[in-house]
Scaffold this motif. Structure first.
Motif, PDB file in Angstrom:
ATOM      1  N   THR A 122      24.256  -5.530  39.512  1.00 54.69           N
ATOM      2  CA  THR A 122      24.224  -4.581  38.406  1.00 54.69           C
ATOM      3  C   THR A 122      25.523  -4.538  37.610  1.00 54.69           C
ATOM      4  N   ASP A 128      19.690 -13.442  29.218  1.00 54.59           N
ATOM      5  CA  ASP A 128      20.086 -12.213  29.902  1.00 54.59           C
ATOM      6  C   ASP A 128      21.606 -12.190  30.001  1.00 54.59           C
ATOM      7  N   SER A 147      23.327  -9.269  30.229  1.00 51.24           N
ATOM      8  CA  SER A 147      23.703  -7.906  30.625  1.00 51.24           C
ATOM      9  C   SER A 147      24.894  -7.898  31.573  1.00 51.24           C
ATOM     10  N   ASP A 150      28.047  -8.857  29.801  1.00 50.60           N
ATOM     11  CA  ASP A 150      28.570  -7.751  28.991  1.00 50.60           C
ATOM     12  C   ASP A 150      29.402  -6.790  29.833  1.00 50.60           C
ATOM     13  N   THR A 151      29.023  -6.593  31.108  1.00 52.84           N
ATOM     14  CA  THR A 151      29.796  -5.684  31.954  1.00 52.84           C
ATOM     15  C   THR A 151      31.187  -6.234  32.239  1.00 52.84           C
TER      16      THR A 151
END
Length: 407
Positions: free
Chosen positions: A82, A245, A247, A250-251
């Motif tokens: 995550t 993807d 995501s 980006d973190t």
């Protein structure tokens, strides 16, 4: 440079598995972990063909047997990543666990692109990206069902072929009159697209504008070049490509532009993170940002390059781009570029073994696409790598063995 002893791969597709496999085959004896909520890595190309048809089961999809992971000391973690904290080497999982790694590899691929029209969120509007998607689609296909496929690219065409074989009534909708011209050239693209009506599939050139539910039936409104139409459907499959993807990238504030930017060895803008697979874009040494490559071989090549980079080794020379597809009992392959400026030479026109060769303006062979022409295409691939000049007559003549020219 601190030696790498622990590698965590986020994503268990072909690219992620290749990273792990290549690390071990090249002598890396540190910790290797693959994190993926789907568990053991499986192959995706059969999802639209043999698996959807029911002729291949879950075991047949596995990219490696379970014992291989044990024998090679590769840990599979059924979880999702995550968040990344590159400064600490931290990989945070959805379960709340944290993994500390010397190197992290993003192999998260992409997500099926959604159809941006009203009604596309309904339960009867499906996509095909994962094994669960294929299970869902197969469970709802039955002889006589009305399937509308939005898109007419490789996946859409494969599903149309498979669903027709299962007895479904299929309609393909695409805004392009002849899809796949950039991939295989105009001549082969026309032949391939004409296979749809020849096998009972209806083709519509247009764009869906709305999907409405009417009892147990879906009503698909389609904008056509000269008007509009409405289709009744039991199922709608959206097959209009994927979105990378990014995501996790980006973190970690990684550079991305419609894909994670990487070097030839998968290095991202953060030295602790590398990336491979469908979601990357390679920036060349000359500064050019290449388009994403979403094919099977590209996943292997990028995974291999990442493993080499982590070990400080030189990655193998990258061959010309290659892909394959199957529909209605024929096998399609293409290698190199079929869109380069120049001319096309055909071999076996009017047959089920049509081959198209693309020559650039200097007469150099730069691309080849073929229907049922595996041996010829493999020889053409070697000639493309050599930047060979081949006579027009030799290319057009089926009696000329390109393998002998290659020698």
């Amino acid at each position: 440079m601190t030696p790498i002893r622990t590698v965590t791969v986020a994503g268990g597709g072909l690219a992620g598995l290749t990273v792990a496999r290549e690390l071990r085959s090249r002598g890396f004896d540190g910790t290797v972990r693959i994190v993926d909520p789907e568990g053991l890595p499986y192959d995706r190309p059969p999802l639209s063909k043999a698996y959807l048809a029911g002729t291949t089961d879950r075991a047949g999809l596995q990219l490696a047997p379970p014992d291989w992971f044990t024998d090679n000391d590769i840990r599979i973690i059924d979880d999702s990543v995550t968040k990344l904290d590159p400064g600490r080497g931290s990989v945070l999982l959805a379960s709340g666990s944290e993994l500390i790694s010397d190197a992290v590899v993003l192999a998260t691929g992409g997500r099926a692109r959604r159809l941006p029209v009203p009604g596309s969120e309904q339960s009867g509007v499906l996509q095909l990206r994962t094994r669960a998607d294929a299970d869902h689609l197969r469970d709802r296909l039955f002889p006589g069902c009305r399937l509308v496929v939005v898109g007419a690219g490789l996946i859409a065409a494969e599903v149309a072929s498979t669903a027709t074989g299962l007895g479904a009534h299929v309609t393909l909708i695409d805004p392009v009159p002849v899809p796949l011209v950039p991939a295989v050239g105009e001549e082969l693209a026309r032949v391939l697209h004409d296979m749809h009506p020849a096998h009972g599939v209806q083709i519509m050139t247009g764009r869906p504008t709305r999907i409405a539910a009417d009892g147990g039936t879906l009503q698909v409104d389609v904008e056509l070049p000269h008007g509009a139409d409405r289709l009744a459907a039991d199922l709608v499959l959206v097959a209009i490509g994927i979105e990378p993807d990014t995501s996790l990238a980006d973190t970690a504030d990684l550079s991305s532009e419609n894909g994670i930017e990487v070097t030839a060895t998968g290095a991202t803008s953060n030295p602790a993170i590398r990336a491979a697979g469908d979601g990357i874009r390679i920036r060349t040494a000359q500064g050019t940002l290449l388009p994403r490559s979403e094919h099977w071989e590209a996943a292997i090549l990028s995974g291999t390059a990442v493993a080499c980079g982590l070990l400080g080794e030189q990655a193998p020379q990258r061959p010309p781009a290659w892909f394959w597809s199957d529909r209605y009992g024929v096998h399609v392959e293409a290698v190199g570029s079929m869109t380069a400026s120049g001319s096309t030479v055909l071999r076996n026109p009017g047959t089920d073994r049509l081959i198209a060769f693309r020559l650039d303006t200097d007469g150099v062979l730069v691309g080849c696409a073929a229907i049922n022409g595996g041996k010829v295409l493999r020889a053409a691939k070697r000639l493309i790598m050599r930047r060979a000049r081949v006579g027009l007559d030799d290319l057009a003549d089926p009696a000329v063995d390109l393998r002998k020219i290659d020698r």
